[in-house]
Design a protein around this motif. Structure first.
Motif, PDB file in Angstrom:
ATOM      1  N   HIS A  23       0.924  -1.158   0.059  1.00  0.00           N
ATOM      2  CA  HIS A  23       0.026   0.126   0.095  1.00  0.00           C
ATOM      3  C   HIS A  23       0.880   1.118  -0.086  1.00  0.00           C
ATOM      4  N   LEU A  24       1.819   1.232   0.706  1.00  0.00           N
ATOM      5  CA  LEU A  24       2.937   2.369   0.882  1.00  0.00           C
ATOM      6  C   LEU A  24       3.737   2.484  -0.267  1.00  0.00           C
ATOM      7  N   TRP A  25       4.243   1.363  -0.867  1.00  0.00           N
ATOM      8  CA  TRP A  25       5.126   1.389  -1.987  1.00  0.00           C
ATOM      9  C   TRP A  25       4.666   0.605  -2.871  1.00  0.00           C
ATOM     10  N   PRO A  26       3.852   0.737  -3.899  1.00  0.00           N
ATOM     11  CA  PRO A  26       3.305  -0.197  -4.708  1.00  0.00           C
ATOM     12  C   PRO A  26       4.166  -0.715  -5.662  1.00  0.00           C
ATOM     13  N   GLU A  27       5.326  -0.358  -5.972  1.00  0.00           N
ATOM     14  CA  GLU A  27       6.436  -0.795  -6.700  1.00  0.00           C
ATOM     15  C   GLU A  27       7.270  -2.024  -5.994  1.00  0.00           C
ATOM     16  N   ALA A  28       6.860  -2.059  -4.830  1.00  0.00           N
ATOM     17  CA  ALA A  28       7.489  -3.092  -4.066  1.00  0.00           C
ATOM     18  C   ALA A  28       7.511  -4.552  -4.810  1.00  0.00           C
ATOM     19  N   LYS A  29       8.739  -5.062  -4.618  1.00  0.00           N
ATOM     20  CA  LYS A  29       8.873  -6.492  -5.341  1.00  0.00           C
ATOM     21  C   LYS A  29       9.062  -7.675  -4.076  1.00  0.00           C
ATOM     22  N   PHE A  30       8.475  -8.766  -3.821  1.00  0.00           N
ATOM     23  CA  PHE A  30       8.422  -9.422  -2.645  1.00  0.00           C
ATOM     24  C   PHE A  30       9.345 -10.691  -2.888  1.00  0.00           C
ATOM     25  N   GLY A  31       9.717 -11.153  -1.824  1.00  0.00           N
ATOM     26  CA  GLY A  31      10.730 -12.472  -1.847  1.00  0.00           C
ATOM     27  C   GLY A  31       9.899 -13.313  -0.936  1.00  0.00           C
ATOM     28  N   VAL A  32      10.239 -13.812   0.162  1.00  0.00           N
ATOM     29  CA  VAL A  32       9.644 -14.684   0.918  1.00  0.00           C
ATOM     30  C   VAL A  32       9.490 -14.066   2.380  1.00  0.00           C
ATOM     31  N   GLY A  33       8.471 -14.747   3.100  1.00  0.00           N
ATOM     32  CA  GLY A  33       8.049 -14.001   4.517  1.00  0.00           C
ATOM     33  C   GLY A  33       7.757 -15.123   5.413  1.00  0.00           C
ATOM     34  N   PRO A  34       8.753 -16.163   5.848  1.00  0.00           N
ATOM     35  CA  PRO A  34       8.397 -17.036   6.762  1.00  0.00           C
ATOM     36  C   PRO A  34       8.430 -16.623   8.285  1.00  0.00           C
ATOM     37  N   VAL A  35       7.981 -17.625   9.093  1.00  0.00           N
ATOM     38  CA  VAL A  35       7.731 -17.333  10.464  1.00  0.00           C
ATOM     39  C   VAL A  35       9.247 -17.855  11.178  1.00  0.00           C
ATOM     40  N   VAL A  36       9.785 -16.930  12.088  1.00  0.00           N
ATOM     41  CA  VAL A  36      11.206 -17.197  12.721  1.00  0.00           C
ATOM     42  C   VAL A  36      10.779 -17.363  14.058  1.00  0.00           C
ATOM     43  N   GLU A  37      11.902 -17.573  14.853  1.00  0.00           N
ATOM     44  CA  GLU A  37      11.557 -17.388  16.729  1.00  0.00           C
ATOM     45  C   GLU A  37      11.095 -16.093  16.854  1.00  0.00           C
ATOM     46  N   ASN A  38       9.899 -16.148  17.612  1.00  0.00           N
ATOM     47  CA  ASN A  38       9.199 -15.079  18.194  1.00  0.00           C
ATOM     48  C   ASN A  38       8.655 -14.158  17.330  1.00  0.00           C
ATOM     49  N   GLY A  39       8.712 -14.510  16.083  1.00  0.00           N
ATOM     50  CA  GLY A  39       8.060 -13.634  15.212  1.00  0.00           C
ATOM     51  C   GLY A  39       8.020 -13.795  13.556  1.00  0.00           C
ATOM     52  N   PHE A  40       8.333 -12.944  12.721  1.00  0.00           N
ATOM     53  CA  PHE A  40       8.590 -13.182  11.268  1.00  0.00           C
ATOM     54  C   PHE A  40       9.182 -12.230  10.470  1.00  0.00           C
ATOM     55  N   TYR A  41       9.568 -12.253   9.332  1.00  0.00           N
ATOM     56  CA  TYR A  41      10.013 -11.448   8.368  1.00  0.00           C
ATOM     57  C   TYR A  41       9.585 -11.768   7.003  1.00  0.00           C
ATOM     58  N   TYR A  42       9.637 -10.441   6.524  1.00  0.00           N
ATOM     59  CA  TYR A  42       9.338 -10.622   4.877  1.00  0.00           C
ATOM     60  C   TYR A  42      10.602  -9.784   4.213  1.00  0.00           C
ATOM     61  N   ASP A  43      11.041 -10.522   3.261  1.00  0.00           N
ATOM     62  CA  ASP A  43      12.280  -9.871   2.232  1.00  0.00           C
ATOM     63  C   ASP A  43      11.568  -9.071   1.240  1.00  0.00           C
ATOM     64  N   ILE A  44      11.887  -7.944   0.985  1.00  0.00           N
ATOM     65  CA  ILE A  44      11.388  -7.009   0.119  1.00  0.00           C
ATOM     66  C   ILE A  44      12.542  -6.084  -0.602  1.00  0.00           C
ATOM     67  N   ASP A  45      12.030  -6.133  -1.991  1.00  0.00           N
ATOM     68  CA  ASP A  45      12.982  -5.074  -2.962  1.00  0.00           C
ATOM     69  C   ASP A  45      12.358  -3.817  -3.343  1.00  0.00           C
ATOM     70  N   LEU A  46      12.651  -2.571  -2.544  1.00  0.00           N
ATOM     71  CA  LEU A  46      12.162  -1.286  -2.954  1.00  0.00           C
ATOM     72  C   LEU A  46      13.187  -0.381  -3.967  1.00  0.00           C
ATOM     73  N   GLY A  47      13.926  -1.389  -4.529  1.00  0.00           N
ATOM     74  CA  GLY A  47      15.076  -0.519  -5.516  1.00  0.00           C
ATOM     75  C   GLY A  47      15.801   0.417  -4.890  1.00  0.00           C
ATOM     76  N   ASP A  48      15.964   1.572  -4.964  1.00  0.00           N
ATOM     77  CA  ASP A  48      16.773   2.745  -4.387  1.00  0.00           C
ATOM     78  C   ASP A  48      16.168   3.205  -3.088  1.00  0.00           C
ATOM     79  N   THR A  49      14.754   3.028  -2.872  1.00  0.00           N
ATOM     80  CA  THR A  49      14.088   3.146  -1.480  1.00  0.00           C
ATOM     81  C   THR A  49      14.536   2.185  -0.373  1.00  0.00           C
ATOM     82  N   LYS A  50      15.097   3.065   0.612  1.00  0.00           N
ATOM     83  CA  LYS A  50      15.525   2.105   1.867  1.00  0.00           C
ATOM     84  C   LYS A  50      14.749   2.491   2.983  1.00  0.00           C
ATOM     85  N   ILE A  51      13.939   1.405   3.653  1.00  0.00           N
ATOM     86  CA  ILE A  51      13.226   1.315   4.708  1.00  0.00           C
ATOM     87  C   ILE A  51      14.307   1.465   6.101  1.00  0.00           C
TER      88      ILE A  51
END
Length: 279
Positions: A23-51
């Protein structure tokens, strides 16, 4: 809450995170988003935009909007070739790569695939016929599940940090932004965990090492490789002496092994499955 419910909740939060980022960066390209210990992560490619952590507030705000909408997680299936077309149309190259691997080999687990063929388009008969997707609101993701019923059932969460991660752990691949979050069944559990993290920061060896003049770091040597000062060297030797005394008293003998080993050893020990992307 049992472990299966907690897993589904954290997995669903990974999707909600990706939905908010889309929603915030419609150009986002997504990798994987698994569950990890105590939470989760998501791999994201936003080009030159850095979170950065400065963005966490608005991402979490968008996540809470999605949660408040009680969006259903709806499972569907597509033929694998149809799914590949879906990824191409939406300009999601990382999903396309995963789908190519599913078509050719029936898995996306890198260690089970020929590294020379990772992500390459597959010709001929498919190893699997159908792949599953989950949709919540306007976000659809290649996913085998499980998920909670709706976005309202995800408990308490907080985005913690963002780090760089090479796609599929290969340094020749693009570096993505790995957005980490933690999640628990209740706000109380989340608060306890965050308090524990704050207390751990005060005992962080990197912080104490600098404050006590025990070691330093240099970009010329590499991150994570400490250079011990005279004070630090004395402490290190004292600890080594104590370790040797305890070892000898217990009747153990000392051995020395290489610092670098073959990947097979880490697979046997289980480290590769858990930390393969970071090794």
């Amino acid at each position: 809450m049992d472990e299966n419910q907690l897993y589904a909740m954290r997995h669903s939060l990974a999707h909600i995170t990706a939905t908010a980022v889309q929603h915030l960066w419609p150009e986002a390209k997504f990798g994987v988003g698994p569950v990890v210990e105590n939470g989760f992560y998501y791999d994201i490619d936003l080009g030159d935009t850095k979170i950065s952590e400065d963005h966490f507030g608005k991402i979490e705000k968008e996540m809470r909007k999605i949660i408040a909408q009680k969006q259903e997680f709806v499972r569907s299936e597509k033929a694998v070739d149809e799914a590949i077309s879906w990824a191409q149309e939406r300009k999601q190259p990382y999903k396309e790569e995963l789908l190519n691997d599913l078509k050719r080999a029936g898995t996306t687990v890198a260690k089970d695939l020929d590294t020379a063929e990772l992500g390459l388009a597959a010709d001929g008969d498919a190893a699997i016929d159908q792949v599953s997707f989950y949709q919540n609101g306007d976000f659809t993701d290649l996913c085998r599940g499980p998920h909670v019923e709706t976005t309202a059932e995800v408990g308490a969460f907080k985005l913690l940090r963002v780090a760089g991660a090479y796609w599929r752990g290969k340094e020749t691949n693009p570096q993505m932004q790995r957005l980490y979050g933690v999640a628990f069944a209740t706000e109380e559990e989340l608060a306890q965990y965050l308090q524990m993290l704050e207390e751990a920061k005060a005992r962080d060896h990197r912080k104490l090492g600098k404050e006590l003049d025990l070691f330093t770091f240099s970009d010329m040597v590499g991150s994570g490789l400490p250079l011990f000062t005279p004070r630090g060297t004395v402490l290190r030797e004292k600890l080594a002496d104590l370790s040797n005394q305890l070892r000898e008293a217990a009747g153990f003998q000392k051995v020395w092994i290489p610092h670098i080993t073959k990947r097979d050893l880490y697979e046997t020990s289980g480290h590769w499955a858990k930390f393969g992307d970071e090794l």
